[in-house]
Design an enzyme around this catalytic site. Structure first.
Site, short mmCIF file in Angstrom:
data_model
loop_
_atom_site.label_atom_id
_atom_site.label_comp_id
_atom_site.label_asym_id
_atom_site.label_seq_id
_atom_site.Cartn_x
_atom_site.Cartn_y
_atom_site.Cartn_z
N ASP A 225 0.85 -1.18 0.00
CA ASP A 225 0.00 0.00 0.00
C ASP A 225 0.89 1.24 0.00
O ASP A 225 2.11 1.12 0.19
CB ASP A 225 -1.00 0.02 1.17
CG ASP A 225 -0.35 0.01 2.53
OD1 ASP A 225 -1.05 0.28 3.51
OD2 ASP A 225 0.86 -0.25 2.65
N TYR B 106 2.99 4.68 0.80
CA TYR B 106 3.63 5.24 1.99
C TYR B 106 2.63 6.13 2.71
O TYR B 106 1.83 6.82 2.07
CB TYR B 106 4.85 6.07 1.60
CG TYR B 106 5.97 5.30 0.95
CD1 TYR B 106 6.63 4.27 1.63
CD2 TYR B 106 6.41 5.62 -0.33
CE1 TYR B 106 7.69 3.59 1.04
CE2 TYR B 106 7.47 4.94 -0.93
CZ TYR B 106 8.10 3.92 -0.24
OH TYR B 106 9.15 3.24 -0.82
N PHE C 229 6.76 1.92 -4.13
CA PHE C 229 8.15 2.05 -3.68
C PHE C 229 8.78 3.40 -4.01
O PHE C 229 9.90 3.68 -3.59
CB PHE C 229 9.03 0.92 -4.23
CG PHE C 229 8.65 -0.43 -3.74
CD1 PHE C 229 9.01 -0.86 -2.48
CD2 PHE C 229 7.89 -1.30 -4.53
CE1 PHE C 229 8.64 -2.11 -1.99
CE2 PHE C 229 7.52 -2.56 -4.07
CZ PHE C 229 7.90 -2.97 -2.80
N HIS D 153 10.97 -9.59 0.79
CA HIS D 153 10.69 -8.16 0.63
C HIS D 153 11.95 -7.35 0.92
O HIS D 153 12.78 -7.77 1.74
CB HIS D 153 9.57 -7.76 1.60
CG HIS D 153 8.96 -6.43 1.32
ND1 HIS D 153 9.50 -5.25 1.79
CD2 HIS D 153 7.85 -6.09 0.62
CE1 HIS D 153 8.75 -4.24 1.39
NE2 HIS D 153 7.73 -4.72 0.68
#
Length: 229
Positions: A67, A69, A80, A193
């Site tokens: 989701d 930031y 990202f 991740h």
């Protein structure tokens, strides 16, 4: 429901989803949250940025985030990525470290990944909004159906693409997508991740960028220039 029109190349795949009760309810929820004075990230007009910058027929790579930031000024519609002038988040710093180890590209001075998006890298989050300061707050509200349809639209195309899946959340999202199973024309590159909590558990050393470029080149789709600029 979106605060800007669907880009033309995505309409056939996504307009039917927007007409569902689930997505209409999402629109009502977002409006109610804003009327209540809550700050929603990213700001209106940027929530479909991933689709706007990367048309469906131009997608060569998909990078799935969870989701947006949730800090001030960070989210701008690309997973990202943060606008120039905003501090580079820890996960993106680790992405830059792996990029340098993989392709020898030094870390960029900023975190704006728009240059990737403009080359056909779909930087898509699972949910496209979040309440300020509340990570994951809009998960399960209906965005998943919308972004599932976007991922499925890429997977349904005959042109070979690369799906870069970082972390269990991204792997689960792609697991049920038709076109990514046995016999798929696409490449799936999965690893841990890039978060500081998991990057050392298989993200570092996974070489997603060189793997993507080798596959794209072998299939006549050209390599991505992964420099951020």
């Amino acid at each position: 429901m979106p605060d800007s029109p669907l880009p033309a190349t995505w309409r056939a795949a996504l307009e039917p989803v927007l007409a569902t009760p689930r997505l209409r309810a999402l629109g009502g929820f977002l409006s109610a949250e804003e009327r209540a004075g809550k700050t929603i990230h990213p700001p209106r007009g940027t929530r479909l940025a991933a689709l706007e910058r990367t048309p469906l027929d131009a997608v060569r790579v998909v990078i799935l985030g969870q989701d947006p930031y949730h800090g001030p000024g960070q989210a701008h519609g690309l997973s990202f990525s943060v606008p120039e002038g905003i501090a580079i988040p820890p996960s993106l710093r680790n992405i830059y470290k792996e990029l340098e180890a993989d392709l020898g590209i030094p870390p960029a001075a900023h975190g704006n990944l728009s240059r990737w998006a403009d080359q056909g890298v779909l930087l898509l989050n699972n949910a496209l909004t979040v309440e300020a300061g509340q990570a994951g707050s809009h998960q399960g509200r209906g965005w998943e159906e919308f972004t599932d349809a976007a991922v499925a639209a890429v997977a349904a195309r005959a042109e070979p693409s690369v799906f870069i899946l970082w972390g269990s959340h991204a792997r689960k999202k792609a697991a049920g997508v038709a076109g990514l199973g046995a016999g798929s024309p696409h490449l799936v590159v999965a690893s841990a991740h890039p978060s500081p909590l998991s990057a050392h558990a298989g993200f570092f050393g996974s070489k997603p960028f060189s793997k993507a470029n080798a596959f794209l080149a072998a299939n006549g789709r050209g390599a991505i220039d992964w420099r951020v600029g």
